[in-house]
Design an enzyme around this catalytic site. Structure first.
Site, PDB file in Angstrom:
ATOM      1  N   CYS A 172       0.822  -1.202   0.000  1.00  0.00           N
ATOM      2  CA  CYS A 172       0.000   0.000   0.000  1.00  0.00           C
ATOM      3  C   CYS A 172       0.859   1.256   0.000  1.00  0.00           C
ATOM      4  O   CYS A 172       2.058   1.211   0.217  1.00  0.00           O
ATOM      5  CB  CYS A 172      -0.885   0.053   1.242  1.00  0.00           C
ATOM      6  N   GLY A 187       0.013   0.446  -5.152  1.00  0.00           N
ATOM      7  CA  GLY A 187      -1.254  -0.266  -5.026  1.00  0.00           C
ATOM      8  C   GLY A 187      -2.219   0.194  -6.080  1.00  0.00           C
ATOM      9  O   GLY A 187      -2.491   1.395  -6.198  1.00  0.00           O
ATOM     10  N   ASN A 201      -0.100   1.187   5.773  1.00  0.00           N
ATOM     11  CA  ASN A 201       0.774   0.465   4.845  1.00  0.00           C
ATOM     12  C   ASN A 201       1.604  -0.498   5.668  1.00  0.00           C
ATOM     13  O   ASN A 201       2.331  -0.094   6.563  1.00  0.00           O
ATOM     14  CB  ASN A 201       1.680   1.465   4.105  1.00  0.00           C
ATOM     15  N   GLY A 202       1.504  -1.774   5.352  1.00  0.00           N
ATOM     16  CA  GLY A 202       2.276  -2.781   6.076  1.00  0.00           C
ATOM     17  C   GLY A 202       1.435  -3.994   6.361  1.00  0.00           C
ATOM     18  O   GLY A 202       0.315  -4.131   5.852  1.00  0.00           O
ATOM     19  N   TYR A 207      12.863  -3.302  -5.766  1.00  0.00           N
ATOM     20  CA  TYR A 207      11.722  -3.327  -6.681  1.00  0.00           C
ATOM     21  C   TYR A 207      10.625  -2.311  -6.378  1.00  0.00           C
ATOM     22  O   TYR A 207      10.086  -1.676  -7.274  1.00  0.00           O
ATOM     23  CB  TYR A 207      11.095  -4.726  -6.668  1.00  0.00           C
TER      24      TYR A 207
HETATM   25  P1  AMP Z   1       7.305 -13.928 -11.643  1.00  0.00           P
HETATM   26  O1  AMP Z   1       6.784 -13.972 -13.014  1.00  0.00           O
HETATM   27  O2  AMP Z   1       6.332 -14.500 -10.663  1.00  0.00           O
HETATM   28  O3  AMP Z   1       8.682 -14.567 -11.512  1.00  0.00           O
HETATM   29  O4  AMP Z   1       7.461 -12.409 -11.237  1.00  0.00           O
HETATM   30  C1  AMP Z   1       8.622 -11.709 -11.497  1.00  0.00           C
HETATM   31  C2  AMP Z   1       8.319 -10.282 -11.863  1.00  0.00           C
HETATM   32  O5  AMP Z   1       7.474  -9.699 -10.884  1.00  0.00           O
HETATM   33  C3  AMP Z   1       9.578  -9.437 -11.952  1.00  0.00           C
HETATM   34  O6  AMP Z   1       9.578  -8.791 -13.205  1.00  0.00           O
HETATM   35  C4  AMP Z   1       9.469  -8.432 -10.814  1.00  0.00           C
HETATM   36  O7  AMP Z   1       9.807  -7.142 -11.245  1.00  0.00           O
HETATM   37  C5  AMP Z   1       8.025  -8.483 -10.390  1.00  0.00           C
HETATM   38  N1  AMP Z   1       7.857  -8.531  -8.920  1.00  0.00           N
HETATM   39  C6  AMP Z   1       8.708  -8.948  -7.995  1.00  0.00           C
HETATM   40  N2  AMP Z   1       8.172  -8.851  -6.756  1.00  0.00           N
HETATM   41  C7  AMP Z   1       6.929  -8.370  -6.915  1.00  0.00           C
HETATM   42  C8  AMP Z   1       5.868  -8.034  -6.023  1.00  0.00           C
HETATM   43  N3  AMP Z   1       6.000  -8.200  -4.720  1.00  0.00           N
HETATM   44  N4  AMP Z   1       4.731  -7.541  -6.549  1.00  0.00           N
HETATM   45  C9  AMP Z   1       4.595  -7.382  -7.871  1.00  0.00           C
HETATM   46  N5  AMP Z   1       5.558  -7.684  -8.757  1.00  0.00           N
HETATM   47  C10 AMP Z   1       6.706  -8.168  -8.309  1.00  0.00           C
END
Ligand code: AMP
Length: 473
Positions: free
Chosen positions: A10, A36, A111-112, A253
């Site tokens: 969030c 979010g 947020n958290g 990220y």
């Molecule tokens: P995946 O396809 O499940 O391996 O997701 C990897 C992708 O999701 C990468 O391109 C990351 O930039 C992104 N990513 C990593 N952590 C998160 C997160 N917590 N929420 C949304 N996207 C994420």
């Protein structure tokens, strides 16, 4: 804690004492939309009454109509953007939560993620509390309502002393705004000033930039800030002092690259992660490309350090939200294609280094490697600007349970084979810490190392992910 329950990511924003409070909160939320995308809301105070408008949807859709602001009068407002992955994406869970209780009205934006939420909820229900949402945040409201102390500050402190986990909170009453950051300081929160007399609080500094507020400072871990009606600001440290553990994944990220968090600019940190990755995993190649947008600064750093040219080899459609939004695995597969398209002229016949910030389930990388090869690449070398994400986060970043985290049960060689890359390299933990390089800060890196700084009930082990089950889907 029930590990199958959705976690929330969030963003919060609040402004105190400004004639255009709700309009500015709208802009602040707009800048925080990356934190979010599922729902958002604003609660304003006109000095005697709280007013709310909140809905499912993006900030621009929910607040796109000027008429909405007529329903949000007053000189103070707090807002929230929320993201959850499954079931609980329902109207009743949209924040800020607003309630009337014996002392008046109060709204809260959070947020958290709390780690003892289920235990507290069970206890409160046993004493007769009836919950209207499935959010952790509502627990704070119930604890506040039953607190035995008198002043609002004391009641908030009494309630927060019972909760464990990650929280950046903004409270709004008829006359005051209060901001609190948990003693671990997991999530970022900063303080700004607009003109001489308006205080602003936001998850990230990029929200202050948009409204041209001055960045005053970060709110400290364990700090509570009270904005009073005489314009003064009171800072308190009511909790037992501990060594803070801000979330390193915000740098990797989650936060926006133009934000300043935990003492550093996010873009510069990401670029350094890329440089370090190039030092750790060199490869003979013709071009470095990024998985946009999350991999771009690291790819630029990698290119700079390795001397291999950086190109935009994948173009992103910016009108599609983060691929993670779709709850079902089947849709996620499709999602990568909707979002990204390769530039054949850049990739054809080339040895390509592809940089992304993380691999979670492996779905994105697998699709991207395939896409880059189909565009004619001769070799595809995947480089990740963080260590393997092997452990779930319980403090507010949405990472799936261990069953779905590819690196929790597979070696790097196996993952490389699964994503069909010619080689795969993850940044080392030492490399990550060195690149972030904030003196003496002990970051939370539980998602990489499993060393959780705040204890939580032990997870139920689920069967591990079978890598090639969906090979031909
Ligand atoms: P995946 O396809 O499940 O391996 O997701 C990897 C992708 O999701 C990468 O391109 C990351 O930039 C992104 N990513 C990593 N952590 C998160 C997160 N917590 N929420 C949304 N996207 C994420």
């Amino acid at each position: 804690m029930n590990l199958h329950r959705p976690h929330e990511e969030c963003g919060v924003f609040g402004i105190y004492n400004h004639a255009e409070a709700s309009n500015l909160t709208y802009l602040g939320l707009y800048a925080l939309q990356h934190r979010g995308q599922e729902s958002c809301g604003i609660v304003s105070s006109d000095g005697t009454t709280l007013h709310a408008h909140k809905r499912m949807g993006l900030v621009a859709d929910v607040f796109g109509n000027q008429e909405v602001f007529k329903k949000l009068p007053g000189k103070s407002a707090i807002g929230h953007v929320r993201y959850s992955t499954a079931g609980a994406s329902v109207e009743k869970n949209v924040q800020p939560i607003m309630v009337d209780y014996s002392r008046g009205s109060i709204a809260v934006a959070h947020n958290g993620n709390l780690v003892n939420a289920q235990l507290l909820k069970a206890e409160l229900e046993a004493y007769g509390s009836i919950f209207q949402t499935t959010m952790d945040t509502e627990i704070i409201i119930h604890l506040l309502a039953i607190a035995r102390t008198n002043s609002l500050e004391d009641r908030i402190v009494e309630a927060l002393k019972r909760i464990q986990g990650a929280y950046c909170l903004l409270f709004l009453t008829e006359s005051r705004m209060i901001a609190v950051r948990d003693p671990n300081g997991f999530r970022p929160l900063c303080l700004g000033q607009l003109g001489d007399s308006s205080w602003v609080v936001a998850s990230e500094s990029c929200a202050l930039d948009l409204i041209e507020a001055k960045f005053v400072r970060e709110i400290e871990p364990g700090e509570m800030i009270v904005c009073n009606s005489d314009g003064s600001l009171k800072s308190m440290f009511p909790f037992k002092k501990i060594a803070p553990t801000p979330c390193i994944f915000e740098f990797v990220y989650f936060a926006r690259p133009d934000s300043y968090i935990f003492g550093k600019n996010v873009y510069l940190v990401r670029k350094e992660l890329g440089r370090q990755l190039a030092r750790e995993f060199k490869v003979e190649a013709d071009v470095v490309i990024a998985v946009p947008d999350s991999g771009v600064p690291a790819a630029m750093g990698y290119a700079e350090e390795s001397g291999i040219p950086f190109e935009l080899g994948l173009i992103r459609n910016h009108y599609v939200g983060r691929t993670f939004i779709e709850p079902a695995q089947a849709i996620r597969h499709f999602g990568v294609k909707i979002k990204l398209n390769p530039v054949r002229e850049i990739l054809e016949g080339k040895r390509v280094v592809v940089i992304d910030d993380s691999i979670v389930r492996g779905t994105t990388s697998r699709k991207i490697v395939k896409m880059v090869r189909q565009a004619g690449a001769k070799e595809v070398h995947m480089r990740i600007s963080s260590p393997p994400t092997s452990y779930p986060c319980y403090y507010g970043i949405d990472t799936p349970n261990r069953k779905e985290l590819i690196s929790s049960s597979h070696t790097i060689e196996e993952i490389c084979r699964y994503i069909t890359a010619d080689s795969l390299g993850y940044l080392s933990e030492e490399g990550l810490l060195k690149s972030v390089g904030v003196n003496k800060t002990n970051f939370c890196k539980a998602c990489f190392a499993g060393d959780y700084p705040v204890a939580f009930p032990k997870p139920v082990e689920l069967p591990q992910m079978g890598l090639f089950e969906e090979e031909h889907k």
